[in-house]
Design a protein around this motif. Structure first.
Motif, PDB file in Angstrom:
ATOM      1  N   SER A  24       0.686  -1.553  -0.617  1.00  0.00           N
ATOM      2  CA  SER A  24      -0.230  -0.255  -0.388  1.00  0.00           C
ATOM      3  C   SER A  24       0.966   1.061  -0.447  1.00  0.00           C
ATOM      4  O   SER A  24       1.625   1.753  -0.016  1.00  0.00           O
ATOM      5  CB  SER A  24      -0.830  -0.019   1.488  1.00  0.00           C
ATOM      6  OG  SER A  24      -1.274   1.069   1.491  1.00  0.00           O
ATOM      7  N   PHE A  25       0.640   1.983  -0.602  1.00  0.00           N
ATOM      8  CA  PHE A  25       1.217   3.694  -0.390  1.00  0.00           C
ATOM      9  C   PHE A  25       1.204   4.081   0.429  1.00  0.00           C
ATOM     10  O   PHE A  25       2.497   4.567   1.461  1.00  0.00           O
ATOM     11  CB  PHE A  25       0.501   4.389  -0.986  1.00  0.00           C
ATOM     12  CG  PHE A  25      -1.082   4.985  -0.358  1.00  0.00           C
ATOM     13  CD1 PHE A  25      -0.809   5.860   0.179  1.00  0.00           C
ATOM     14  CD2 PHE A  25      -1.889   4.762  -0.792  1.00  0.00           C
ATOM     15  CE1 PHE A  25      -2.532   6.518   1.059  1.00  0.00           C
ATOM     16  CE2 PHE A  25      -3.014   4.891   0.062  1.00  0.00           C
ATOM     17  CZ  PHE A  25      -3.831   6.043   1.009  1.00  0.00           C
ATOM     18  N   ARG A  26       1.027   3.113   1.531  1.00  0.00           N
ATOM     19  CA  ARG A  26       0.329   3.609   3.257  1.00  0.00           C
ATOM     20  C   ARG A  26       2.878   2.642   3.642  1.00  0.00           C
ATOM     21  O   ARG A  26       2.542   3.240   5.235  1.00  0.00           O
ATOM     22  CB  ARG A  26       0.162   3.292   4.387  1.00  0.00           C
ATOM     23  CG  ARG A  26      -1.377   3.900   3.743  1.00  0.00           C
ATOM     24  CD  ARG A  26      -2.701   3.747   4.740  1.00  0.00           C
ATOM     25  NE  ARG A  26      -3.296   3.108   3.659  1.00  0.00           N
ATOM     26  CZ  ARG A  26      -3.850   1.582   4.077  1.00  0.00           C
ATOM     27  NH1 ARG A  26      -5.284   2.779   5.124  1.00  0.00           N
ATOM     28  NH2 ARG A  26      -4.510   1.251   3.414  1.00  0.00           N
ATOM     29  N   ASP A  27       2.510   1.998   3.240  1.00  0.00           N
ATOM     30  CA  ASP A  27       4.159   1.248   3.388  1.00  0.00           C
ATOM     31  C   ASP A  27       5.111   1.696   2.955  1.00  0.00           C
ATOM     32  O   ASP A  27       6.436   1.655   3.050  1.00  0.00           O
ATOM     33  CB  ASP A  27       3.968   0.169   3.041  1.00  0.00           C
ATOM     34  CG  ASP A  27       2.873  -1.184   3.524  1.00  0.00           C
ATOM     35  OD1 ASP A  27       2.894  -0.593   4.528  1.00  0.00           O
ATOM     36  OD2 ASP A  27       2.951  -2.365   2.756  1.00  0.00           O
ATOM     37  N   LEU A  28       5.158   3.466   1.826  1.00  0.00           N
ATOM     38  CA  LEU A  28       5.866   4.016   1.797  1.00  0.00           C
ATOM     39  C   LEU A  28       6.754   5.258   3.076  1.00  0.00           C
ATOM     40  O   LEU A  28       5.456   6.278   3.156  1.00  0.00           O
ATOM     41  CB  LEU A  28       5.552   4.371   0.184  1.00  0.00           C
ATOM     42  CG  LEU A  28       5.696   3.404  -0.937  1.00  0.00           C
ATOM     43  CD1 LEU A  28       5.061   4.769  -1.702  1.00  0.00           C
ATOM     44  CD2 LEU A  28       6.963   3.198  -1.749  1.00  0.00           C
ATOM     45  N   ARG A  29       7.847   5.181   3.004  1.00  0.00           N
ATOM     46  CA  ARG A  29       8.417   6.156   3.355  1.00  0.00           C
ATOM     47  C   ARG A  29       7.713   7.106   3.483  1.00  0.00           C
ATOM     48  O   ARG A  29       7.964   8.083   4.472  1.00  0.00           O
ATOM     49  CB  ARG A  29       9.843   5.853   4.178  1.00  0.00           C
ATOM     50  CG  ARG A  29       9.944   4.746   4.912  1.00  0.00           C
ATOM     51  CD  ARG A  29      11.220   4.762   5.735  1.00  0.00           C
ATOM     52  NE  ARG A  29      11.948   4.501   4.410  1.00  0.00           N
ATOM     53  CZ  ARG A  29      13.138   4.663   4.036  1.00  0.00           C
ATOM     54  NH1 ARG A  29      14.126   4.697   5.214  1.00  0.00           N
ATOM     55  NH2 ARG A  29      13.510   4.378   2.919  1.00  0.00           N
ATOM     56  N   VAL A  30       8.478   7.911   2.323  1.00  0.00           N
ATOM     57  CA  VAL A  30       8.159   8.676   1.360  1.00  0.00           C
ATOM     58  C   VAL A  30       6.855   9.666   1.298  1.00  0.00           C
ATOM     59  O   VAL A  30       6.298  10.758   1.915  1.00  0.00           O
ATOM     60  CB  VAL A  30       8.615   8.768  -0.111  1.00  0.00           C
ATOM     61  CG1 VAL A  30       7.186   8.589  -1.141  1.00  0.00           C
ATOM     62  CG2 VAL A  30       8.599   9.990   0.109  1.00  0.00           C
ATOM     63  N   TRP A  31       5.531   9.067   1.370  1.00  0.00           N
ATOM     64  CA  TRP A  31       4.250   8.723   1.848  1.00  0.00           C
ATOM     65  C   TRP A  31       4.259   9.416   3.239  1.00  0.00           C
ATOM     66  O   TRP A  31       3.418  10.427   3.992  1.00  0.00           O
ATOM     67  CB  TRP A  31       3.091   8.159   1.296  1.00  0.00           C
ATOM     68  CG  TRP A  31       2.148   8.397   1.816  1.00  0.00           C
ATOM     69  CD1 TRP A  31       0.996   8.743   0.516  1.00  0.00           C
ATOM     70  CD2 TRP A  31       1.444   8.273   2.902  1.00  0.00           C
ATOM     71  NE1 TRP A  31      -0.291   9.200   1.124  1.00  0.00           N
ATOM     72  CE2 TRP A  31       0.166   8.549   2.734  1.00  0.00           C
ATOM     73  CE3 TRP A  31       1.341   7.457   4.361  1.00  0.00           C
ATOM     74  CZ2 TRP A  31      -1.956   8.932   3.681  1.00  0.00           C
ATOM     75  CZ3 TRP A  31       0.197   7.509   5.068  1.00  0.00           C
ATOM     76  CH2 TRP A  31      -0.743   7.665   4.938  1.00  0.00           C
ATOM     77  N   GLN A  32       4.881   8.531   4.224  1.00  0.00           N
ATOM     78  CA  GLN A  32       4.669   8.979   5.557  1.00  0.00           C
ATOM     79  C   GLN A  32       4.662  10.512   5.854  1.00  0.00           C
ATOM     80  O   GLN A  32       4.652  10.576   6.718  1.00  0.00           O
ATOM     81  CB  GLN A  32       4.710   7.381   6.568  1.00  0.00           C
ATOM     82  CG  GLN A  32       4.723   6.341   5.812  1.00  0.00           C
ATOM     83  CD  GLN A  32       5.247   4.941   6.940  1.00  0.00           C
ATOM     84  OE1 GLN A  32       6.391   5.020   6.967  1.00  0.00           O
ATOM     85  NE2 GLN A  32       5.103   4.075   6.449  1.00  0.00           N
ATOM     86  N   LYS A  33       6.110  10.689   5.599  1.00  0.00           N
ATOM     87  CA  LYS A  33       6.901  11.835   6.175  1.00  0.00           C
ATOM     88  C   LYS A  33       6.243  12.540   4.929  1.00  0.00           C
ATOM     89  O   LYS A  33       6.105  13.708   5.877  1.00  0.00           O
ATOM     90  CB  LYS A  33       8.480  11.511   4.963  1.00  0.00           C
ATOM     91  CG  LYS A  33       9.009  12.873   5.554  1.00  0.00           C
ATOM     92  CD  LYS A  33       9.714  12.810   7.273  1.00  0.00           C
ATOM     93  CE  LYS A  33      10.469  12.078   7.570  1.00  0.00           C
ATOM     94  NZ  LYS A  33      10.843  12.351   8.893  1.00  0.00           N
ATOM     95  N   ALA A  34       5.482  13.139   3.848  1.00  0.00           N
ATOM     96  CA  ALA A  34       4.839  13.825   3.385  1.00  0.00           C
ATOM     97  C   ALA A  34       3.553  14.080   3.809  1.00  0.00           C
ATOM     98  O   ALA A  34       3.095  15.034   4.036  1.00  0.00           O
ATOM     99  CB  ALA A  34       4.060  12.852   2.389  1.00  0.00           C
ATOM    100  N   ARG A  35       3.358  13.139   4.714  1.00  0.00           N
ATOM    101  CA  ARG A  35       1.738  13.087   5.820  1.00  0.00           C
ATOM    102  C   ARG A  35       2.423  14.080   6.865  1.00  0.00           C
ATOM    103  O   ARG A  35       1.512  14.655   7.241  1.00  0.00           O
ATOM    104  CB  ARG A  35       1.461  11.877   6.190  1.00  0.00           C
ATOM    105  CG  ARG A  35       0.064  11.718   7.193  1.00  0.00           C
ATOM    106  CD  ARG A  35      -0.046  10.377   7.115  1.00  0.00           C
ATOM    107  NE  ARG A  35      -1.697   9.931   7.871  1.00  0.00           N
ATOM    108  CZ  ARG A  35      -1.248  10.009   9.505  1.00  0.00           C
ATOM    109  NH1 ARG A  35       0.222   9.882  10.259  1.00  0.00           N
ATOM    110  NH2 ARG A  35      -2.231  10.280  10.836  1.00  0.00           N
ATOM    111  N   GLN A  36       3.292  13.748   7.066  1.00  0.00           N
ATOM    112  CA  GLN A  36       4.262  14.345   8.779  1.00  0.00           C
ATOM    113  C   GLN A  36       3.852  15.818   8.847  1.00  0.00           C
ATOM    114  O   GLN A  36       3.330  16.100   9.260  1.00  0.00           O
ATOM    115  CB  GLN A  36       5.140  13.387   9.443  1.00  0.00           C
ATOM    116  CG  GLN A  36       6.197  14.631  10.024  1.00  0.00           C
ATOM    117  CD  GLN A  36       7.285  13.672  10.173  1.00  0.00           C
ATOM    118  OE1 GLN A  36       7.839  12.655   9.756  1.00  0.00           O
ATOM    119  NE2 GLN A  36       8.004  14.978  11.615  1.00  0.00           N
TER     120      GLN A  36
END
Length: 118
Positions: free
Chosen positions: A4-16
């Motif tokens: 899932s996109f939620r597994d991508l660290r870049v998405w997690q950092k962008a969410r932060q």
């Protein structure tokens, strides 16, 4: 394997970054509600959304969405600079947000390079 996109660290950092932008802009002047406040929130949100949207597409399409996310990141950086210059962000808040934004930029570039070379 990314499920899932939620597994991508870049998405997690962008969410932060997006969540922090929302918190830091809560005290922007009221007259900026439909101006700079809205613009910076939308551009930050767009980073996450484009990473997520591209995650289930072909490699070529995913690269295109990552490039769009990178453009939204640059737009967000521009809004951050303007917010600092107008005195809406303290130097500390600006540096915090720009640090995260720069990290996201490095992560996006590495992911795009990896996809281009695979």
């Amino acid at each position: 394997m990314i499920k899932s996109f939620r597994d991508l660290r870049v998405w997690q950092k962008a969410r932060q970054l997006t969540l922090t932008v929302y918190r830091k802009t809560q005290n922007f002047p009221t007259q900026e509600q439909f101006g700079l406040t809205s613009q910076i929130r939308r551009s930050a949100t767009s980073i996450c959304a484009n990473i997520a949207e591209g995650g289930k597409k072909s490699r070529k399409d995913f690269l295109r969405f990552l490039e769009i996310a990178d453009g939204s990141l640059e737009e967000t950086k521009s809004h951050l600079i303007l917010s600092r210059d107008l005195g809406y962000l303290t130097t500390g808040n600006f540096e915090e947000l720009m640090g995260v934004a720069n990290e996201i930029g490095r992560m996006l570039n590495a992911l795009m390079e990896s996809l281009r070379n695979s």
